[in-house]
Every structure is written in C-alpha cells, then in structure tokens.
Write an enzyme that holds these catalytic residues in place. Sequence first.
Site, PDB file in Angstrom:
ATOM      1  N   LYS A  57     -15.281  59.142 -23.664  1.00 34.89           N
ATOM      2  CA  LYS A  57     -13.821  59.077 -23.624  1.00 34.89           C
ATOM      3  C   LYS A  57     -13.309  60.313 -22.938  1.00 34.89           C
ATOM      4  O   LYS A  57     -13.933  61.380 -23.007  1.00 34.89           O
ATOM      5  CB  LYS A  57     -13.237  59.025 -25.046  1.00 34.89           C
ATOM      6  CG  LYS A  57     -11.849  58.434 -25.102  1.00 34.89           C
ATOM      7  CD  LYS A  57     -11.928  56.926 -25.022  1.00 34.89           C
ATOM      8  CE  LYS A  57     -10.611  56.253 -25.276  1.00 34.89           C
ATOM      9  NZ  LYS A  57     -10.819  54.828 -25.571  1.00 34.89           N
TER      10      LYS A  57
HETATM   11  N1  GLU Z   1      -9.852  52.152 -23.245  1.00 31.91           N
HETATM   12  C1  GLU Z   1     -10.410  50.893 -23.582  1.00 31.91           C
HETATM   13  C2  GLU Z   1     -11.079  50.941 -24.949  1.00 31.91           C
HETATM   14  O1  GLU Z   1     -10.760  51.774 -25.752  1.00 31.91           O
HETATM   15  C3  GLU Z   1     -11.318  50.331 -22.495  1.00 31.91           C
HETATM   16  C4  GLU Z   1     -12.523  51.150 -22.184  1.00 31.91           C
HETATM   17  C5  GLU Z   1     -13.283  50.659 -20.964  1.00 31.91           C
HETATM   18  O2  GLU Z   1     -12.978  49.599 -20.451  1.00 31.91           O
HETATM   19  O3  GLU Z   1     -14.163  51.393 -20.529  1.00 31.91           O
HETATM   20  O4  GLU Z   1     -11.876  50.116 -25.278  1.00 31.91           O
END
Ligand code: GLU
Length: 426
Positions: free
Chosen positions: A116
Amino acid sequence: MTTLDQPAENSTRAPGPLHDAQTQLREATTILGYDDGLHQMLATPRREVTVSIPLHRDDGSVEVLIGHRVQHNFSRGPAKGGLRYSPAVDLDEVRALAMWMTWKCALLDVPYGGAKGGVRIDPRHYSRAELERVTRRYTSEISPLIGPERDIPAPDIGTDETTMAWLMDTYSVQQGHTVLGVATGKPISLGGSRGRATATSRGVVHVGLAALRSRGITPDGATAVVQGFGKVGRYAARFLAEAGVRVVAISDQYGAIADTAGLDVVALEAHVDATGSVVGFKAAAAVDPATVLEADVDLLVPAAVEGVLHAGNAGRVRARVIVEGANGPTTPEADVMLQQADRLVVPDILANAGGVIVSYFEWVQANQAYWWSEAEVEARLADRILDAWHSVTDHARRLDVPLRTAATCLAVERVAQAHQMRGLYP
Ligand code: GLU
C-alpha cells in the site's frame, strides 16, 4: 524495521488500523497453530520506504509532503495495492492496509503479495497541476521499488485513473519505454481494463446479495444503507438499486440523506457530480450521518474509511448483514459485539476484492497486449468473487467461526505455505 507486533512509534490513533490488523492475524495464526517465527514472518513488512515530496505550490511557495510505500509480503508474487491521498495517512495506517492486501490477494488466489502507498495530503485543497507534481515526484522517489514484476500500485481513497496515468508515465519516462503493467486502474485508452472503475462495487454487490440470501432475505425489496459515496459507495448504491434493493440512506464526509421509500440513486449521482456532496439533495431528507450506521435495515455497506464500527457504536447497529466496502471499517472489539448480536459481517478482504481482481485482469491484459470485452471481465469477476464467498462460508461453517476469521485463516495459510515451500534464504 518495526514488526507489526510491536507498538509503532508514530502511532497517532488509539488503537488504530494496525492494531486491528495485528489482532486479526494473531487470531488466525493461533487457530492455525503457527509458531512465533512463522507468525513474525507474516506480521512483519518486507520493505517500507518513507519519502519526502517537495512540492512547488501554484503560488510559488514550497511545501514538503510525506509519502510511504509499504510492501507487506511478496512471497506469492509481486506486491499489489492502492495509493491513498488523505490527511489521515500515516505509516501505521499504510502498514495495516498493506497487510490486508496480502490476505485479500491470497484469499482470491490472485498471484500477488500485498502493498500500500499513501501521501499525507488533503487533495481537495490542491489544484490538478499540484496533484500531478505530487504524483510524479512520489513515483520518482519510489520507482526503484515498483514495476510490473515488483509492486503494482492502483487507485485508493483520493486517487483515480488520472493519478495512475501520471504514475505510469513518470515510471515509463524513467525506464525509457512505456510500461503499462506498472499500475492498474488506468484510463481504458491507456491500458486500463473495461469494468475496472466499477469492479469493487460490483464485487460488493455480488457478495452482498449472496449474504442476504444466506440469511433468508430476498434482495428484491430488501433495505440498505451505504456509508460513503466515493468510488465504492456510489456504484454499490447504484447496483443495489438495480438489483431491486431499496437504498434508504446514504452518507458522505459532509452529511447524510434518507428516504424510506428508497433514494433515486441515479438522480443523486447527478446531484453529487454537480455539487460534490450528497448534502442538499432535494428529493430526500437531511439526517445525522451517525443514523446511517445504526439504521434498522437488512444491509449496511460501510464504504468509507477504517474503524467506523467500534465498541462505542457496534451495540447500536441493527443491520442484519454488514458488507465491508471499505478496508478495515470494523474494529476487532466491534466484531465480537456484532457476532454476539448475530449480525453477519462479510469481511473487507472478501467483500471489496472486486477491485484487485479486475486489477489483476488489467495487468494480465496489459502484459499480453490483448483486451477483453466488458462482458468477459464481468463474468470472470463474478465467478472468482462468488467462488471465494463459497469457500469462506464453507470454511466458517467447518471451523464454526465468523466469516472474517475463516477468510483470514484461508488467506494466511496460503501465504504461509508459499513461505514454507520457498524456504528461508540463506
Ligand atoms: N485500493 C484497492 C483495494 O484496497 C485496490 C487495490 C488494487 O487494485 O491493487 O483493494
């Protein structure tokens, strides 16, 4: 390196999402009977980087922002996870969100680890040109870490397909060639996938309808409330209404509106596009946002931020089914209370996995330079998330535990198996 089991120095919230993620992992590794060494390997991020982002403001002044990228685990494949722009971002939040991504990808059998990113910024107070400069500098700072085989960012709170276009462009310029697979959630004309923009919400609704049925509630005519009207809440409300569910209240960060006859979600979307908020929507009554979480409805979809269902309000939640569109909306303390009150909580790592599922499809398509139809994307998304729903509910029944515990155990076991098969180097 701080392990996720130690109290982190920069913790600003008590106890906060990192505590929640740690508590959930501890419960799973205890049930799985793992020793402390394996637990620590699963609890500790593989890599963390904190960068400063000096920004030239439009008025000529310079401001220094702080950004992070945490790669929690990449034993099953490249790290994967969103990039968040929010004033609430701190390292502990990013660590928690990265860990949840590891479990989400493992649970859905998407061949990625978890990561993240975040920049501590309130994007509402910055121009588009300023946000572009922030994104390009942040990307440049983390570029040694990312890439289609290393770590693949995607949109999250406060970022969108334009952010991903800038990120992809900056990385590509540095590499000397266009690298479409470095980010997902890109515009369709730039290597994005059909169906990605609505994928998280589609998944929430597939799982939400299955969860209602599992409780003997027919979706057509059932009632729902949605907290949040961003990328997830907006389309979740729309797809619920399309499935015949009466969406009776919706909140956003500015306020909430309600109509017991059911909101006209399409008209509300037009109002939000024009004004930036659900507040002031003429065809509904203004209500206290807290009442949304406590409404007497069949389905509650928290689709905003972490920690909104906690020990202080979980006792007042009356929704029969709670489907987590957001990451980490329920604290472990609230989980226990909701379980005792026989509320069905469908955990984030299952409920909101539609986004990363279609991110995976986008990466596969970009790597093959061959694009699928929207119908193909939608069908594969539905199959994959409903398969996971069945595995989690079966596992929960077998272990006699709540869905979150079952989902976390399934995911943690897959990651631990990858660790064990790979062995420890050196
Ligand atoms: N931000 C989204 C999540 O928390 C998508 C993450 C992604 O597609 O890599 O799942």
